[in-house]
Motif scaffolding. Sequence first.
Motif, PDB file in Angstrom:
ATOM      1  N   GLY A  52       0.815  -1.204   0.000  1.00 39.98           N
ATOM      2  CA  GLY A  52       0.000   0.000   0.000  1.00 39.98           C
ATOM      3  C   GLY A  52       0.843   1.246   0.000  1.00 39.98           C
ATOM      4  O   GLY A  52       2.065   1.171   0.027  1.00 39.98           O
ATOM      5  N   PRO A  53       0.203   2.370  -0.092  1.00 39.11           N
ATOM      6  CA  PRO A  53      -1.246   2.518  -0.213  1.00 39.11           C
ATOM      7  C   PRO A  53      -1.723   2.185  -1.631  1.00 39.11           C
ATOM      8  O   PRO A  53      -0.940   2.171  -2.565  1.00 39.11           O
ATOM      9  N   VAL A  54      -3.035   1.925  -1.727  1.00 40.90           N
ATOM     10  CA  VAL A  54      -3.663   1.631  -3.011  1.00 40.90           C
ATOM     11  C   VAL A  54      -4.771   2.636  -3.265  1.00 40.90           C
ATOM     12  O   VAL A  54      -5.199   3.342  -2.350  1.00 40.90           O
ATOM     13  N   GLU A  55      -5.241   2.687  -4.480  1.00 41.73           N
ATOM     14  CA  GLU A  55      -6.348   3.571  -4.847  1.00 41.73           C
ATOM     15  C   GLU A  55      -7.659   3.015  -4.289  1.00 41.73           C
ATOM     16  O   GLU A  55      -7.835   1.799  -4.187  1.00 41.73           O
ATOM     17  N   LEU A  56      -8.567   3.899  -3.969  1.00 41.85           N
ATOM     18  CA  LEU A  56      -9.886   3.520  -3.497  1.00 41.85           C
ATOM     19  C   LEU A  56     -10.564   2.626  -4.542  1.00 41.85           C
ATOM     20  O   LEU A  56     -10.559   2.923  -5.730  1.00 41.85           O
ATOM     21  N   GLY A  57     -11.124   1.515  -4.078  1.00 45.97           N
ATOM     22  CA  GLY A  57     -11.829   0.583  -4.964  1.00 45.97           C
ATOM     23  C   GLY A  57     -10.951  -0.503  -5.556  1.00 45.97           C
ATOM     24  O   GLY A  57     -11.451  -1.418  -6.204  1.00 45.97           O
ATOM     25  N   THR A  58      -9.637  -0.417  -5.340  1.00 48.80           N
ATOM     26  CA  THR A  58      -8.732  -1.417  -5.896  1.00 48.80           C
ATOM     27  C   THR A  58      -8.372  -2.461  -4.837  1.00 48.80           C
ATOM     28  O   THR A  58      -8.790  -2.368  -3.678  1.00 48.80           O
ATOM     29  N   ASN A  85     -16.025   8.118   4.730  1.00 48.31           N
ATOM     30  CA  ASN A  85     -16.807   6.895   4.653  1.00 48.31           C
ATOM     31  C   ASN A  85     -16.715   6.274   3.263  1.00 48.31           C
ATOM     32  O   ASN A  85     -16.372   6.936   2.286  1.00 48.31           O
ATOM     33  N   ALA A  86     -17.085   5.009   3.204  1.00 47.69           N
ATOM     34  CA  ALA A  86     -17.171   4.317   1.921  1.00 47.69           C
ATOM     35  C   ALA A  86     -18.322   4.919   1.115  1.00 47.69           C
ATOM     36  O   ALA A  86     -19.231   5.527   1.668  1.00 47.69           O
ATOM     37  N   THR A  87     -18.279   4.719  -0.193  1.00 46.98           N
ATOM     38  CA  THR A  87     -19.345   5.176  -1.085  1.00 46.98           C
ATOM     39  C   THR A  87     -19.890   3.991  -1.865  1.00 46.98           C
ATOM     40  O   THR A  87     -19.252   2.928  -1.922  1.00 46.98           O
ATOM     41  N   ALA A  88     -21.019   4.174  -2.495  1.00 47.28           N
ATOM     42  CA  ALA A  88     -21.576   3.112  -3.338  1.00 47.28           C
ATOM     43  C   ALA A  88     -20.576   2.722  -4.419  1.00 47.28           C
ATOM     44  O   ALA A  88     -20.368   1.526  -4.686  1.00 47.28           O
ATOM     45  N   GLU A  89     -19.936   3.711  -5.021  1.00 45.23           N
ATOM     46  CA  GLU A  89     -18.955   3.428  -6.071  1.00 45.23           C
ATOM     47  C   GLU A  89     -17.751   2.646  -5.534  1.00 45.23           C
ATOM     48  O   GLU A  89     -17.309   1.688  -6.167  1.00 45.23           O
ATOM     49  N   SER A  90     -17.244   3.024  -4.357  1.00 41.58           N
ATOM     50  CA  SER A  90     -16.070   2.320  -3.825  1.00 41.58           C
ATOM     51  C   SER A  90     -16.418   0.881  -3.439  1.00 41.58           C
ATOM     52  O   SER A  90     -15.600  -0.022  -3.610  1.00 41.58           O
ATOM     53  N   ILE A  91     -17.633   0.664  -2.959  1.00 40.20           N
ATOM     54  CA  ILE A  91     -18.064  -0.691  -2.604  1.00 40.20           C
ATOM     55  C   ILE A  91     -18.218  -1.544  -3.861  1.00 40.20           C
ATOM     56  O   ILE A  91     -17.746  -2.686  -3.918  1.00 40.20           O
ATOM     57  N   ARG A  92     -18.876  -0.993  -4.874  1.00 43.65           N
ATOM     58  CA  ARG A  92     -19.025  -1.741  -6.137  1.00 43.65           C
ATOM     59  C   ARG A  92     -17.662  -2.072  -6.745  1.00 43.65           C
ATOM     60  O   ARG A  92     -17.404  -3.199  -7.135  1.00 43.65           O
ATOM     61  N   ASP A  93     -16.778  -1.065  -6.815  1.00 37.39           N
ATOM     62  CA  ASP A  93     -15.452  -1.273  -7.408  1.00 37.39           C
ATOM     63  C   ASP A  93     -14.641  -2.300  -6.625  1.00 37.39           C
ATOM     64  O   ASP A  93     -14.019  -3.188  -7.215  1.00 37.39           O
ATOM     65  N   ALA A  94     -14.635  -2.186  -5.299  1.00 34.46           N
ATOM     66  CA  ALA A  94     -13.858  -3.115  -4.469  1.00 34.46           C
ATOM     67  C   ALA A  94     -14.387  -4.538  -4.612  1.00 34.46           C
ATOM     68  O   ALA A  94     -13.602  -5.497  -4.693  1.00 34.46           O
ATOM     69  N   THR A  95     -15.702  -4.691  -4.656  1.00 34.47           N
ATOM     70  CA  THR A  95     -16.296  -6.025  -4.812  1.00 34.47           C
ATOM     71  C   THR A  95     -15.917  -6.622  -6.165  1.00 34.47           C
ATOM     72  O   THR A  95     -15.433  -7.760  -6.248  1.00 34.47           O
ATOM     73  N   ARG A  96     -16.139  -5.862  -7.228  1.00 33.84           N
ATOM     74  CA  ARG A  96     -15.832  -6.345  -8.584  1.00 33.84           C
ATOM     75  C   ARG A  96     -14.343  -6.675  -8.719  1.00 33.84           C
ATOM     76  O   ARG A  96     -13.972  -7.724  -9.254  1.00 33.84           O
ATOM     77  N   ASN A  97     -13.486  -5.798  -8.208  1.00 33.12           N
ATOM     78  CA  ASN A  97     -12.040  -6.035  -8.316  1.00 33.12           C
ATOM     79  C   ASN A  97     -11.594  -7.246  -7.506  1.00 33.12           C
ATOM     80  O   ASN A  97     -10.685  -7.966  -7.919  1.00 33.12           O
ATOM     81  N   GLU A 129     -26.891  -4.860  -0.598  1.00 27.73           N
ATOM     82  CA  GLU A 129     -27.571  -4.861  -1.904  1.00 27.73           C
ATOM     83  C   GLU A 129     -26.566  -4.635  -3.026  1.00 27.73           C
ATOM     84  O   GLU A 129     -26.592  -5.349  -4.047  1.00 27.73           O
ATOM     85  N   LEU A 130     -25.675  -3.650  -2.855  1.00 32.60           N
ATOM     86  CA  LEU A 130     -24.666  -3.346  -3.875  1.00 32.60           C
ATOM     87  C   LEU A 130     -23.735  -4.536  -4.107  1.00 32.60           C
ATOM     88  O   LEU A 130     -23.448  -4.900  -5.247  1.00 32.60           O
ATOM     89  N   ILE A 131     -23.275  -5.126  -3.022  1.00 29.08           N
ATOM     90  CA  ILE A 131     -22.360  -6.273  -3.124  1.00 29.08           C
ATOM     91  C   ILE A 131     -23.068  -7.441  -3.803  1.00 29.08           C
ATOM     92  O   ILE A 131     -22.505  -8.083  -4.695  1.00 29.08           O
ATOM     93  N   GLY A 132     -24.302  -7.712  -3.380  1.00 26.56           N
ATOM     94  CA  GLY A 132     -25.077  -8.798  -3.995  1.00 26.56           C
ATOM     95  C   GLY A 132     -25.281  -8.582  -5.485  1.00 26.56           C
ATOM     96  O   GLY A 132     -25.159  -9.519  -6.283  1.00 26.56           O
ATOM     97  N   GLU A 133     -25.567  -7.338  -5.883  1.00 34.14           N
ATOM     98  CA  GLU A 133     -25.736  -7.026  -7.307  1.00 34.14           C
ATOM     99  C   GLU A 133     -24.447  -7.281  -8.087  1.00 34.14           C
ATOM    100  O   GLU A 133     -24.486  -7.820  -9.198  1.00 34.14           O
TER     101      GLU A 133
END
Length: 179
Positions: A52-58, A85-97, A129-133
Motif C-alpha cells: 500500500g497505499p492503493v487507490e480507493l476501490g482497488t 466513509n465508503a461510497t456506493a462506487e467504492s463498494i461496487r469497485d472493491a467487490t468487482r475487483n 444490496e450493492l455487493i449482492g448485485e
Amino acid sequence: MEFDVVQGDIAAQSADALVNAAGTSLRMGSGVAGALRRTAGDEINEDAMERGPVELGTVAVTDAYDLGAEYVIHAAAMAHYGDENATAESIRDATRNALEKADDLECRSIVLPALGCGVAGFDLTEGAELIGEEIEAYEPETLEEVRLIAYSDEEYDVIRAATGKADESETTEESESNR
C-alpha cells in the motif's frame, strides 16, 4: 457460480481466498482486518502495508499465512481509517475487483464481508444490496463459490434480506415441507 450468505468469523472460514475489508493504506487495524490479522499473525499486516497505499476501490493480494485460505485479497472500499466513509462506487469497485482478482488467481472459492459497512460507515442494507448485485452480475472464469459472510445474527438477517437470500431459503424450506 453459487452465491450464499453465511454467518461466522471470516478468520475461521476455509476458501481459496478471503477478502479483507481494507482501507487504502492497507493497515490491518480493527473489524474484519483485525480478525484476519489476529489469526494470520502480524506478518500479514506487514505484508499488506508493503503493498500500500492503493487507490480507493482497488485490491492487493497477500499470502493468507495461518488462515484457511491460500490468499487474502485486501479490497479498499474505504479511504484510510477515519478519512471518509465508503461510497456506493467504492463498494461496487472493491467487490468487482476482488472477484476479478480471485479469477486471476484461479480461485474456485472466495469469502467476502460486507465491504464498506461497519467502520467505513456505509449503511449495511444498502451495502449488502450493492455487493449482492455485483456478485450476481459477475461472470466468473474459475470462481464457483462466493460466500458473503456476516458476523452477528443481526448482520446475517440484514444481509440475507438485502441480497434476496432470505426469500430463497424460505422457498426452499416451504418446498421441502411440502414433500
